[in-house]
Design a protein around this motif. Structure first.
Motif, PDB file in Angstrom:
ATOM      1  N   GLU A  14       0.981  -1.327   0.200  1.00 58.36           N
ATOM      2  CA  GLU A  14       0.064   0.065   0.176  1.00 58.36           C
ATOM      3  C   GLU A  14       0.701   1.268   0.060  1.00 58.36           C
ATOM      4  O   GLU A  14       2.009   1.036   0.399  1.00 58.36           O
ATOM      5  CB  GLU A  14      -0.795  -0.052   1.228  1.00 58.36           C
ATOM      6  N   PHE A  15       0.120   2.409  -0.408  1.00 62.08           N
ATOM      7  CA  PHE A  15       0.962   3.629  -0.602  1.00 62.08           C
ATOM      8  C   PHE A  15       1.069   4.007   0.992  1.00 62.08           C
ATOM      9  O   PHE A  15       0.204   4.013   1.732  1.00 62.08           O
ATOM     10  CB  PHE A  15       0.110   4.748  -1.278  1.00 62.08           C
ATOM     11  N   LYS A  16       2.460   4.602   1.216  1.00 62.44           N
ATOM     12  CA  LYS A  16       2.668   5.278   2.464  1.00 62.44           C
ATOM     13  C   LYS A  16       3.309   6.761   2.389  1.00 62.44           C
ATOM     14  O   LYS A  16       4.042   6.937   1.510  1.00 62.44           O
ATOM     15  CB  LYS A  16       3.945   4.318   3.030  1.00 62.44           C
ATOM     16  N   PHE A  17       2.847   7.461   3.134  1.00 57.53           N
ATOM     17  CA  PHE A  17       3.001   8.967   2.924  1.00 57.53           C
ATOM     18  C   PHE A  17       4.272   9.206   3.856  1.00 57.53           C
ATOM     19  O   PHE A  17       4.311   9.043   5.097  1.00 57.53           O
ATOM     20  CB  PHE A  17       1.836  10.033   3.694  1.00 57.53           C
ATOM     21  N   GLU A  18       5.475   9.751   3.026  1.00 58.27           N
ATOM     22  CA  GLU A  18       6.660   9.938   3.841  1.00 58.27           C
ATOM     23  C   GLU A  18       7.334  11.153   2.953  1.00 58.27           C
ATOM     24  O   GLU A  18       6.868  11.653   2.200  1.00 58.27           O
ATOM     25  CB  GLU A  18       7.527   8.663   3.481  1.00 58.27           C
ATOM     26  N   ASP A  19       8.185  11.663   3.946  1.00 61.45           N
ATOM     27  CA  ASP A  19       9.053  12.911   3.505  1.00 61.45           C
ATOM     28  C   ASP A  19      10.056  12.259   2.659  1.00 61.45           C
ATOM     29  O   ASP A  19      10.718  11.266   2.648  1.00 61.45           O
ATOM     30  CB  ASP A  19       9.769  13.732   4.590  1.00 61.45           C
ATOM     31  N   VAL A  20      10.169  13.114   1.459  1.00 62.94           N
ATOM     32  CA  VAL A  20      11.035  12.698   0.388  1.00 62.94           C
ATOM     33  C   VAL A  20      11.742  14.039  -0.056  1.00 62.94           C
ATOM     34  O   VAL A  20      11.297  15.258   0.054  1.00 62.94           O
ATOM     35  CB  VAL A  20      10.392  12.090  -0.916  1.00 62.94           C
ATOM     36  N   GLU A  21      13.075  13.903  -0.513  1.00 63.46           N
ATOM     37  CA  GLU A  21      13.897  14.799  -1.008  1.00 63.46           C
ATOM     38  C   GLU A  21      13.688  15.073  -2.810  1.00 63.46           C
ATOM     39  O   GLU A  21      13.962  13.923  -3.284  1.00 63.46           O
ATOM     40  CB  GLU A  21      15.242  14.817  -0.709  1.00 63.46           C
ATOM     41  N   LEU A  22      13.258  16.183  -3.122  1.00 59.12           N
ATOM     42  CA  LEU A  22      13.097  16.370  -4.461  1.00 59.12           C
ATOM     43  C   LEU A  22      14.417  17.359  -5.143  1.00 59.12           C
ATOM     44  O   LEU A  22      14.492  18.364  -4.528  1.00 59.12           O
ATOM     45  CB  LEU A  22      11.922  17.009  -4.692  1.00 59.12           C
ATOM     46  N   ILE A  23      15.047  17.022  -5.937  1.00 63.35           N
ATOM     47  CA  ILE A  23      16.020  17.880  -6.396  1.00 63.35           C
ATOM     48  C   ILE A  23      15.540  18.837  -7.395  1.00 63.35           C
ATOM     49  O   ILE A  23      14.492  18.650  -8.201  1.00 63.35           O
ATOM     50  CB  ILE A  23      17.213  17.051  -7.261  1.00 63.35           C
ATOM     51  N   GLU A  24      16.214  20.142  -7.452  1.00 66.68           N
ATOM     52  CA  GLU A  24      15.575  21.046  -8.509  1.00 66.68           C
ATOM     53  C   GLU A  24      15.563  20.931  -9.641  1.00 66.68           C
ATOM     54  O   GLU A  24      16.220  20.053 -10.204  1.00 66.68           O
ATOM     55  CB  GLU A  24      16.680  22.439  -8.077  1.00 66.68           C
ATOM     56  N   PRO A  25      14.785  21.651 -10.525  1.00 66.50           N
ATOM     57  CA  PRO A  25      14.714  21.274 -12.029  1.00 66.50           C
ATOM     58  C   PRO A  25      16.175  21.685 -12.733  1.00 66.50           C
ATOM     59  O   PRO A  25      16.990  22.444 -12.115  1.00 66.50           O
ATOM     60  CB  PRO A  25      13.537  22.282 -12.388  1.00 66.50           C
ATOM     61  N   LYS A  26      16.664  20.777 -13.499  1.00 69.35           N
ATOM     62  CA  LYS A  26      17.613  20.837 -14.237  1.00 69.35           C
ATOM     63  C   LYS A  26      17.337  21.491 -15.684  1.00 69.35           C
ATOM     64  O   LYS A  26      16.289  21.875 -15.895  1.00 69.35           O
ATOM     65  CB  LYS A  26      18.476  19.571 -14.334  1.00 69.35           C
ATOM     66  N   VAL A  27      18.372  21.350 -16.496  1.00 67.42           N
ATOM     67  CA  VAL A  27      18.091  21.996 -18.071  1.00 67.42           C
ATOM     68  C   VAL A  27      16.797  21.197 -18.604  1.00 67.42           C
ATOM     69  O   VAL A  27      16.646  20.002 -18.661  1.00 67.42           O
ATOM     70  CB  VAL A  27      19.292  21.641 -18.740  1.00 67.42           C
ATOM     71  N   ASN A  28      16.013  22.026 -19.029  1.00 68.03           N
ATOM     72  CA  ASN A  28      14.585  21.563 -19.824  1.00 68.03           C
ATOM     73  C   ASN A  28      13.715  21.116 -18.792  1.00 68.03           C
ATOM     74  O   ASN A  28      12.720  20.488 -19.405  1.00 68.03           O
ATOM     75  CB  ASN A  28      14.864  20.784 -20.953  1.00 68.03           C
ATOM     76  N   GLU A  29      13.927  21.198 -17.506  1.00 67.90           N
ATOM     77  CA  GLU A  29      12.714  20.688 -16.715  1.00 67.90           C
ATOM     78  C   GLU A  29      12.056  21.780 -15.979  1.00 67.90           C
ATOM     79  O   GLU A  29      12.506  22.887 -15.891  1.00 67.90           O
ATOM     80  CB  GLU A  29      13.575  19.974 -15.587  1.00 67.90           C
ATOM     81  N   VAL A  30      10.900  21.431 -15.526  1.00 66.57           N
ATOM     82  CA  VAL A  30      10.015  22.312 -14.493  1.00 66.57           C
ATOM     83  C   VAL A  30       9.589  21.598 -13.340  1.00 66.57           C
ATOM     84  O   VAL A  30       9.523  20.513 -13.300  1.00 66.57           O
ATOM     85  CB  VAL A  30       8.806  22.302 -15.290  1.00 66.57           C
ATOM     86  N   LEU A  31       9.465  22.658 -12.532  1.00 66.20           N
ATOM     87  CA  LEU A  31       9.114  22.527 -10.871  1.00 66.20           C
ATOM     88  C   LEU A  31       7.497  22.604 -10.838  1.00 66.20           C
ATOM     89  O   LEU A  31       6.980  23.904 -11.228  1.00 66.20           O
ATOM     90  CB  LEU A  31       9.810  22.913  -9.863  1.00 66.20           C
ATOM     91  N   ILE A  32       6.752  21.387 -10.466  1.00 66.60           N
ATOM     92  CA  ILE A  32       5.430  21.932 -10.668  1.00 66.60           C
ATOM     93  C   ILE A  32       4.791  21.460  -9.102  1.00 66.60           C
ATOM     94  O   ILE A  32       5.028  20.441  -8.413  1.00 66.60           O
ATOM     95  CB  ILE A  32       4.545  20.843 -11.394  1.00 66.60           C
ATOM     96  N   LYS A  33       3.979  22.540  -8.692  1.00 71.24           N
ATOM     97  CA  LYS A  33       3.084  21.997  -7.269  1.00 71.24           C
ATOM     98  C   LYS A  33       2.173  21.237  -7.778  1.00 71.24           C
ATOM     99  O   LYS A  33       0.950  21.679  -8.635  1.00 71.24           O
ATOM    100  CB  LYS A  33       2.634  23.611  -6.611  1.00 71.24           C
TER     101      LYS A  33
END
Length: 363
Positions: A14-33
């Motif tokens: 089952e899915f578990k809600f956890e803290d995760v680290e997300l790296i900032e967008p690199k070339v040609n990438e987009v950060l979306i809320k």
């Protein structure tokens, strides 16, 4: 940055809600809320059947608001409302000829767990987490390549739009982009889940004479009729092939199977008239077909279709326009859930209680 995500650590868990680290967008990438994400059968398959490496953050029908763009991004700006779709390379022959759904790197980019540069954006406790479909939208934030991202109108409820990135695109696109039924023809849609009902709404847009829905659930057949089906067949109670040939005076011009059930695929082939076309979008196991009798001798065509053969940046805005004009009311398929209810959403989808669940992740 630290985000919250629904993590799948091992097969069938089952899915578990956890803290995760997300790296900032690199070339040609987009950060979306991420505002919301549709629940698709493909997510369930990935959770249960190990089609992508664990641990992983699933989700591939995300919608949200752009917060940041990386170097080289040209089409998307912070503040844009966007829908996230599948990943493609953008440079192979199929991508360059307008068929990114059969990108030669499709499987690697969508199921391989890494981004295009062969690195990970998600980490937890010094461990890499796999990305799904180049987005992993079961999270509060996601990083995706610009090619995954489709800008949409801000005057439509953003939480509603995520499923346009996969399931609804698949059903409607198979009709509008691949089969392209002519005015006055007949089409049969086998299976009236989200994909099949999307196909029915698309068939109504094309003005097919007969739009026939086949399923075993009367409640879904009733909804199919509300959305555009001219006839319905409960395959538990009637001879499907005989009924279709009676309605269409000899067989349908087109068929679309969403079920992946071999006996249904055989019915769909037999119910076609000579020169008829059958599109397969369901995951179908190995099965036997008499090629001479069921295909060649009557000039029939059977073709597989991925993601509705769509170019998302062109097709999804068109679907939104049809929705705004009342011609594509896909909101009637949707049941909303809170992000914390994601496991229940999957269970309701499996049991047929919800046709297209969407989990709301943020405002």
């Amino acid at each position: 940055m630290k985000i919250q995500a629904a993590v799948t650590h091992s097969q069938g868990e089952e899915f578990k809600f956890e803290d995760v680290e997300l790296i900032e967008p690199k070339v040609n990438e987009v950060l979306i809320k991420i505002v919301a994400s549709g629940v698709c059968h493909t997510d369930a398959v990935a959770r249960d059947m190990a089609i992508a490496p664990y641990p992983i953050v699933l989700g591939h029908e995300g919608s949200g608001i752009v917060e940041k763009v990386g170097e080289g991004v040209k089409r998307i700006e912070p503040g844009d409302h966007v829908v996230l779709s599948f990943a493609s390379c953008g440079h192979c022959e199929n991508c360059l000829t307008g068929h990114p759904t059969v990108c030669t790197e499709f499987n690697e980019l969508n199921f391989g767990g890494k981004m295009e540069d062969d690195t990970h954006r998600l980490h937890q406790h010094n461990q890499e987490l796999s990305t799904f479909f180049g987005q992993s939208s079961f999270a509060t934030y996601a990083v995706a390549n610009e090619r995954n991202v489709v800008k949409v109108d801000k005057d439509v409820d953003l939480a509603l739009l995520g499923p346009l990135g996969c399931g609804i695109q698949t059903g409607s696109g198979t009709v509008l982009n691949k089969l392209k039924p002519e005015f006055g023809t007949s089409i049969v849609v086998y299976g009236t889940g989200a994909v099949g009902l999307s196909a029915i709404m698309a068939a109504k847009i094309t003005d097919c004479k007969n739009i026939i829905a086949v399923d075993i659930h009367d409640n879904r057949l009733e909804l199919a009729k509300e959305l555009g089906a001219t006839h319905t067949i409960n395959s538990k109670n009637e001879d499907v092939v005989e009924k279709i040939k009676d309605i269409t005076d000899g067989g349908s011009h087109y068929g679309l199977d969403t079920t992946g059930v071999p006996v249904v695929v055989r019915q769909a082939l037999r119910a076609l008239r000579p020169l008829g076309q059958l599109a397969i979008v369901g995951v179908t196991p190995e099965m036997s077909i008499n090629v001479h009798e069921e295909i060649m001798a009557e000039g029939k065509t059977m073709v597989g279709v991925i993601e509705g053969d769509a170019v998302p940046q062109l097709f999804i805005p068109q679907l939104v326009e049809y929705y705004k004009k009342g011609k594509f009311p896909f909101d009637k398929l949707v049941t909303f859930y809170d992000f914390t209810e994601i496991n229940q959403a999957f269970e309701d989808s499996k049991n047929g209680l919800a046709i297209k669940p969407i989990v709301k992740i943020s405002e």
